[in-house]
Design an enzyme around this catalytic site. Structure first.
Site, PDB file in Angstrom:
ATOM      1  N   HIS A 139      28.514  44.309  44.922  1.00 21.09           N
ATOM      2  CA  HIS A 139      28.359  45.734  45.682  1.00 21.09           C
ATOM      3  C   HIS A 139      28.035  44.861  47.601  1.00 21.09           C
ATOM      4  O   HIS A 139      28.185  44.528  47.431  1.00 21.09           O
ATOM      5  CB  HIS A 139      26.813  46.561  45.317  1.00 21.09           C
ATOM      6  CG  HIS A 139      25.863  45.205  45.788  1.00 21.09           C
ATOM      7  ND1 HIS A 139      24.800  45.759  46.847  1.00 21.09           N
ATOM      8  CD2 HIS A 139      25.004  44.344  45.014  1.00 21.09           C
ATOM      9  CE1 HIS A 139      23.761  44.504  47.091  1.00 21.09           C
ATOM     10  NE2 HIS A 139      23.728  43.783  45.357  1.00 21.09           N
ATOM     11  N   HIS A 148      41.836  36.169  48.849  1.00 20.03           N
ATOM     12  CA  HIS A 148      41.971  35.764  47.614  1.00 20.03           C
ATOM     13  C   HIS A 148      40.538  35.282  46.581  1.00 20.03           C
ATOM     14  O   HIS A 148      40.171  34.571  47.279  1.00 20.03           O
ATOM     15  CB  HIS A 148      43.059  34.724  47.204  1.00 20.03           C
ATOM     16  CG  HIS A 148      43.287  34.214  45.431  1.00 20.03           C
ATOM     17  ND1 HIS A 148      43.882  33.245  44.936  1.00 20.03           N
ATOM     18  CD2 HIS A 148      42.760  34.934  44.351  1.00 20.03           C
ATOM     19  CE1 HIS A 148      44.254  33.281  43.585  1.00 20.03           C
ATOM     20  NE2 HIS A 148      43.544  34.450  43.508  1.00 20.03           N
TER      21      HIS A 148
END
Length: 213
Positions: A139, A148
């Site tokens: 979250h 990445h």
């Protein structure tokens, strides 16, 4: 719901294989082809190589409407993606259907979310970012452009990963950490402190390594 476009894939290496299979799993039609100046062969998983980068403008003029960048290098992926946008290509996000995506997460153009990746509530994934296989982006995470998060990573809540930064395979990141732009976190690291921009770190806990990103 509009039909997904046939895309041109830029890059014909190993990452292109994963992109091809993710596209097909997500319901895209077969790609038009791949563009790569140094391809490993005439095709990849049955998708033909159409030529080098010089083919991109001609393909756009011939009606190719969308493209996906299948390049592992973060800076190069962003540069090529911006060039495709300037040519007028649409840059769809590729989301494998086996990924688990919170309905409040946001995913920008050109991003790739691989199989079994998990995006938590209010996670924000930037343009051309990659959340790779089995990675957890919890979250309120923010991934910058062309960041990445490699396979098997676990990013706890409220983590920020800067533009073009890499979090190496199997790494874990403590809640609230900021990893700066162009930083590199080595595989299998445990990140418990902020990582400045451009720094290479590794280990458990992660410490600076020789050289910068």
């Amino acid at each position: 719901m509009p039909e997904a476009p046939r895309v041109v894939i830029v890059g014909a290496g190993g990452h292109a294989k994963v992109i091809i299979e993710a596209l097909m799993a997500a319901g895209f039609p077969p790609p038009l082809g791949l563009v790569d100046p140094h391809p490993p062969g005439p095709s990849v998983l049955g998708v033909p190589v159409l030529g080098g980068d010089e083919r991109l403008e001609a393909l756009r003029a011939e009606g190719a409407a969308a493209a996906v960048v299948a390049l592992g290098g973060n800076g190069l992926r962003l540069k090529v993606g911006n060039g495709l946008a300037a040519m007028g290509y649409a840059l769809p996000a590729v989301i494998h259907p086996a990924a688990q995506i919170s309905p409040s997460a946001s995913i920008a153009e050109g991003a790739v979310i691989m199989a079994r990746a998990c995006l938590g509530p209010d996670a924000r994934i930037g343009r051309f970012a990659i959340v790779n296989t089995n990675a957890v982006v919890e979250h309120d995470n923010v991934l910058g452009e062309a960041a990445h998060v490699a396979p098997g990573c676990a990013l706890a809540g409220n983590v920020t990963v800067g533009d073009r930064a890499l979090v190496g395979a199997g790494s874990a990141v403590r809640p609230g950490i900021t990893i700066g732009a162009d930083a590199i976190v080595g595989a299998g690291s445990a990140v418990v402190r902020d990582v400045p921009a451009g720094l290479r770190v590794g280990g458990a806990p992660a410490r600076p390594l020789a050289g910068r990103g």
